[in-house]
Scaffold this active site. Structure first.
Site, short mmCIF file in Angstrom:
data_model
loop_
_atom_site.label_atom_id
_atom_site.label_comp_id
_atom_site.label_asym_id
_atom_site.label_seq_id
_atom_site.Cartn_x
_atom_site.Cartn_y
_atom_site.Cartn_z
N HIS A 126 0.79 -1.22 0.00
CA HIS A 126 0.00 0.00 0.00
C HIS A 126 0.83 1.29 0.00
CE1 HIS A 126 -3.86 1.82 0.06
NE2 HIS A 126 -3.46 2.67 0.98
N HIS A 172 -3.79 4.80 10.69
CA HIS A 172 -2.71 5.79 10.66
C HIS A 172 -3.08 7.04 11.45
CE1 HIS A 172 -5.16 6.36 7.04
NE2 HIS A 172 -4.85 7.65 7.06
N GLU A 201 -7.25 15.70 8.14
CA GLU A 201 -7.51 15.12 6.81
C GLU A 201 -8.98 15.31 6.46
OE1 GLU A 201 -6.10 10.96 6.18
OE2 GLU A 201 -8.18 10.63 5.60
N TYR A 231 -15.67 3.41 -2.05
CA TYR A 231 -14.50 3.52 -1.19
C TYR A 231 -14.57 2.40 -0.16
CZ TYR A 231 -10.50 6.12 0.49
OH TYR A 231 -9.23 6.50 0.82
N HIS A 277 -7.09 7.10 12.71
CA HIS A 277 -8.18 6.56 11.91
C HIS A 277 -7.67 5.42 11.02
CE1 HIS A 277 -6.60 9.71 9.20
NE2 HIS A 277 -6.96 8.91 8.23
#
Ligand SMILES: [Fe+2]
Length: 389
Positions: A260, A297, A304, A313, A335
């Site tokens: 990723h 993260h 964000e 998504y 999150h």
């Protein structure tokens, strides 16, 4: 702007006499950034760009106030629930902001009046619909997926072709392609996810007639309406490296890794105190044991703000996030994917799924984002607890 462009008629050398067909002189104007020390353009007007005949104070619209994100929480706003009012300038509904950037949503079919933002650049993302951007530099026909970048001080107006929905990103400075995408002289490098060919700028002059023409001017002190003796759309030609342009999210070339990749691979623009990223449909990470959605993260220096504009998504499935949603994940909070999302995507890959259709526009800010009345009016207040269900 990264490269030189010329539109319409200009004299062979700068700062020399350039005459109209009737023998009079065109009026040369330099629009330049950072005190004559950065990008600029020279514009040639039929009339004096300095000739104003009246100035009026304008009452700041209600709803421009911001409140801190307290108690600190991840947030989910459903912009689909916001009703349109006004135009693409006066109808902006403030979602979030800080001293560096203001993020607003607008939906309308009404043309705006002439507008000049003297506080900073704007990047207007067209979520849905078609809208013609008209300016002293000329016009750009914008469509769904376009980022329209408007340099500070550009006199312009928005003319929708039917209903249009936008996210307006108003900076307190200049919005540019990321420095690391450019050569030392400003050309896009081969590793950049887009290049000059993807940028659409005005191609011809836009001329209009009029007298005592009002222009709404936004400054740090508030709003003013200046009346120009002649219509500001009187530029017969211009050249330089500073001008409005559009870039469509479909033209972003996603970077894919074996495992990723973090959001900087999606970066599209940078501004003072924030970045803009485009999450686009792409092949999934292809390590045989990859987990092809984000890990949990905590980007400790950023808030964000994610605007979901299309596709599915999968990392957020089950949280209530849908197309039109905005999530705000602030510093101070870790999150990550919804519970079960990691297992679900691994299962999907095992059944042959190799791509993601997600499309999102993200604004990461380096100072906390406060909340605007638009956000509070369409908040899904259960969102913060969806990871714990
Ligand atoms: Fe994130």
């Amino acid at each position: 702007m990264p490269y030189y462009r010329v539109v319409g008629e200009i004299p062979r050398k700068r700062h020399v006499q350039f005459r109209r067909p009737d023998g009079g002189l065109y009026a040369e104007e330099l629009m330049g950034e950072e005190g004559f020390s950065s990008d600029s353009s020279l514009l040639y007007h039929r009339h004096l760009p300095t000739a104003i005949v009246k100035a009026e104070a304008v009452t700041q619209p209600a709803g421009a106030r911001l409140e801190p994100n307290l108690p600190l929480s991840p947030r989910h706003f459903r912009t689909q629930e916001l009703a349109g009012a006004g135009d693409l300038v006066t109808g902006r509904i403030l979602l979030a902001g800080n001293g560096d950037v203001r993020l607003s949503y607008a939906t309308t079919d009404q043309p705006s009046e002439l507008y000049r933002n003297s506080m900073g650049d704007e990047c207007v993302y067209v979520q849905r619909g078609r809208v013609r951007f008209e300016s002293t530099y000329g016009a750009i026909d914008a469509r769904e997926g376009d980022y329209v970048v408007v340099p500070t001080g550009t006199i312009h107006r928005w003319v929708p072709d039917g209903q249009v929905n936008v996210l307006a990103i108003e900076a307190a400075g200049h919005i540019r392609p990321p420095r690391r995408y450019l050569s030392q002289y400003g050309q896009f490098l081969e590793h950049a996810p887009y290049c000059e060919r993807d940028l659409r700028a005005p191609a011809e002059p836009l001329l209009a007639e009029g007298e005592e023409v009002p222009v709404l001017v936004r400054t740090r002190g508030g709003l003013t309406r200046l009346f120009y003796r002649n219509h500001p759309f009187d530029v017969v030609g211009w050249d330089g490296c500073l001008y409005p342009y559009a870039f469509n999210i479909e033209d972003f070339e996603p970077v894919v890794k074996k495992t990723h990749a973090p959001p900087p691979v999606h970066q599209t623009f940078e501004g003072p105190g924030f970045v803009v990223c485009s999450f686009c449909p792409r092949p999934l990470d292809f390590h045989p044991e990859s987990v092809p959605i984000p890990y949990n993260h905590h980007n400790v220096d950023s808030d964000e703000f994610m605007f979901y504009v299309g596709g599915d998504y999968s990392a957020r499935r089950g949280s209530g996030i849908d197309v039109g949603s905005v999530s705000l994940h602030p510093a101070g909070f870790t999150h990550g994917p919804q519970p079960g999302a990691v297992e679900a995507v691994i299962d999907a890959v095992s059944r042959g799924v190799t791509t993601t259709s997600e499309m999102a526009v993200m604004v990461d800010t380096f100072r906390p984002l406060d909340l605007g009345p638009g956000a509070l009016a369409c908040e899904d207040t259960d969102y913060a607890w969806t990871w714990a269900r």
